[in-house]
Write an enzyme that holds these catalytic residues in place. Sequence first.
Site, PDB file in Angstrom:
ATOM      1  CG  HIS A   1      -1.336  -6.476  13.445  1.00 48.13           C
ATOM      2  ND1 HIS A   1      -2.091  -6.049  13.382  1.00 48.13           N
ATOM      3  CD2 HIS A   1      -0.318  -5.962  12.373  1.00 48.13           C
ATOM      4  CE1 HIS A   1      -2.044  -4.283  12.865  1.00 48.13           C
ATOM      5  NE2 HIS A   1      -1.720  -4.727  12.312  1.00 48.13           N
TER       6      HIS A   1
ATOM      7  CG  HIS B   1       1.254  -0.308  12.647  1.00 49.60           C
ATOM      8  ND1 HIS B   1       1.008   0.347  10.922  1.00 49.60           N
ATOM      9  CD2 HIS B   1       1.371  -1.629  11.983  1.00 49.60           C
ATOM     10  CE1 HIS B   1       0.831  -0.637  10.282  1.00 49.60           C
ATOM     11  NE2 HIS B   1       0.051  -2.059  11.763  1.00 49.60           N
TER      12      HIS B   1
ATOM     13  CD  GLU C   1      -2.069  -3.381   8.132  1.00 55.79           C
ATOM     14  OE1 GLU C   1      -1.259  -3.446   9.089  1.00 55.79           O
ATOM     15  OE2 GLU C   1      -1.960  -3.140   7.087  1.00 55.79           O
TER      16      GLU C   1
ATOM     17  CE1 TYR D   1       6.883  -3.589   7.636  1.00 53.65           C
ATOM     18  CE2 TYR D   1       6.874  -2.646  10.289  1.00 53.65           C
ATOM     19  CZ  TYR D   1       6.264  -3.723  10.126  1.00 53.65           C
ATOM     20  OH  TYR D   1       5.237  -4.116   9.706  1.00 53.65           O
TER      21      TYR D   1
ATOM     22  CG  HIS E   1      -0.222  -0.003   2.533  1.00 57.80           C
ATOM     23  ND1 HIS E   1       0.170   0.096   3.225  1.00 57.80           N
ATOM     24  CD2 HIS E   1      -1.126  -1.315   2.772  1.00 57.80           C
ATOM     25  CE1 HIS E   1      -0.285  -0.157   4.706  1.00 57.80           C
ATOM     26  NE2 HIS E   1      -0.613  -1.373   4.216  1.00 57.80           N
TER      27      HIS E   1
ATOM     28  CG  ASP F   1       3.022  -5.071  11.976  1.00 59.98           C
ATOM     29  OD1 ASP F   1       3.009  -5.761  11.233  1.00 59.98           O
ATOM     30  OD2 ASP F   1       2.150  -4.728  11.919  1.00 59.98           O
TER      31      ASP F   1
ATOM     32  CG  HIS G   1       6.272  -8.428   7.975  1.00 62.35           C
ATOM     33  ND1 HIS G   1       5.730  -8.419   6.685  1.00 62.35           N
ATOM     34  CD2 HIS G   1       5.333  -7.237   8.686  1.00 62.35           C
ATOM     35  CE1 HIS G   1       4.079  -8.355   6.761  1.00 62.35           C
ATOM     36  NE2 HIS G   1       4.102  -7.147   7.935  1.00 62.35           N
TER      37      HIS G   1
ATOM     38  CG  ASP H   1       0.407  -7.921   6.847  1.00 64.90           C
ATOM     39  OD1 ASP H   1      -1.165  -7.335   7.778  1.00 64.90           O
ATOM     40  OD2 ASP H   1       1.477  -7.572   6.966  1.00 64.90           O
TER      41      ASP H   1
END
Length: 394
Positions: free
Chosen positions: A78, A144, A80, A191, A24, A163, A222, A82
Amino acid sequence: MNNVKLAENVYYVGAVDWNLRDFHGYTTPRGVTYNSYLIIDEKICLIDTVKAPFAQELLERISQIIDPAKIDYIITNHIEPDHSSALPMVMARAPQAKVLLTEHGRTGILKHYQQNYDFQVVKEGDVLDLGRNKLRFVPVPMLHWPDSMISYLTGEQILFSNDAFGQHISTTKRFDDENDINEVLYEAEKYYANILMPFGKMVVKAVDKLKELPIKIIAPSHGVVWRTHIPEIVSKYQEWGRGRAVSKVIIAYDSMWGSTERMARTILDGVAAAGVTGKLYKMSSADRSEVVRDMLEAGGILIGSSTLNNGMLPNMGALMTYLKGLRPSGKIGAAFGAYGWGGGAQASIEEMLKSAGIAVEQQGLALKWVPDAEELGKCFEFGREFAKKVLTRV
Ligand code: FEO
């Protein structure tokens, strides 16, 4: 497909997305990984899942170790997508698994997937007994997202940091010391700049909280797993969170017919003459997420644009919108650029700098049409004066 052991009975079972180049708006030239970890104890526990297209890869990796139906717990650090969009596929294979997450996580998973799984909401300090080891939960709201959480495995002393401490880098080697550490740290910095920069205060608070824990391994969601360079990356997070600024000035600009570009180059000379490192980025060709990485530790940011229709050029508008969201701390900024008649770009840039939390402590420099020798002298002084201001602050 090789599974990697982080410790006795703790496995990496995530997926490597070699081909993703855009997250994104954040460019990922080295690709991405979606990390998931499997703990085999008296209870079987999966830490996070992966992005939906990689669900099969995750399930295959798990199946090499145990039947996914045996998973007792899935920790959703998390929501999100991903990390969570493979959850419905994993739940289809492990229907009795309990899903542990924060309250924000529970509402988010319900809304994303409309499935009422067997949820267990956890909060700060809650502990899950797996048998030989325990998992302790540390919610880190707004690191985040509101739901974000870190989980800590006692015994093996592994921090599943989601993250935080991540990097977008695809590799066949899972550990920091098996890779080029400069490349890993570069991607960790990028990052942080692109994802975590707005949350510096929360980063400092979280790192302080984590300092109480003995940590042998940091396993982010990640990139590579930290087992050797933990002190370096933790110290970097502390510095970035506190808004560390060095004697560096980033000049980002775009130019319609070359005048603003001449100004930018002459301003750079002025910055260098003051003994400050300067970097120049033309935003019609530079990669925005790389520029922001370079801005992370810069004490000063100079933004230049020709005036177009009383405002700034579109490439600069995109950068300033991005910076406004990232809210870099501890920096000063100023605006410059050429115009034809009414002007207006510098005022728009200054407004955006202020709304990004960057202190505007030097009057902008706007020049009409093409700069002559005297005006180029002003550009040089503009850069030198600005760089001196940066030096007094770092
Ligand atoms: Fe890697 Fe916020 O998801």
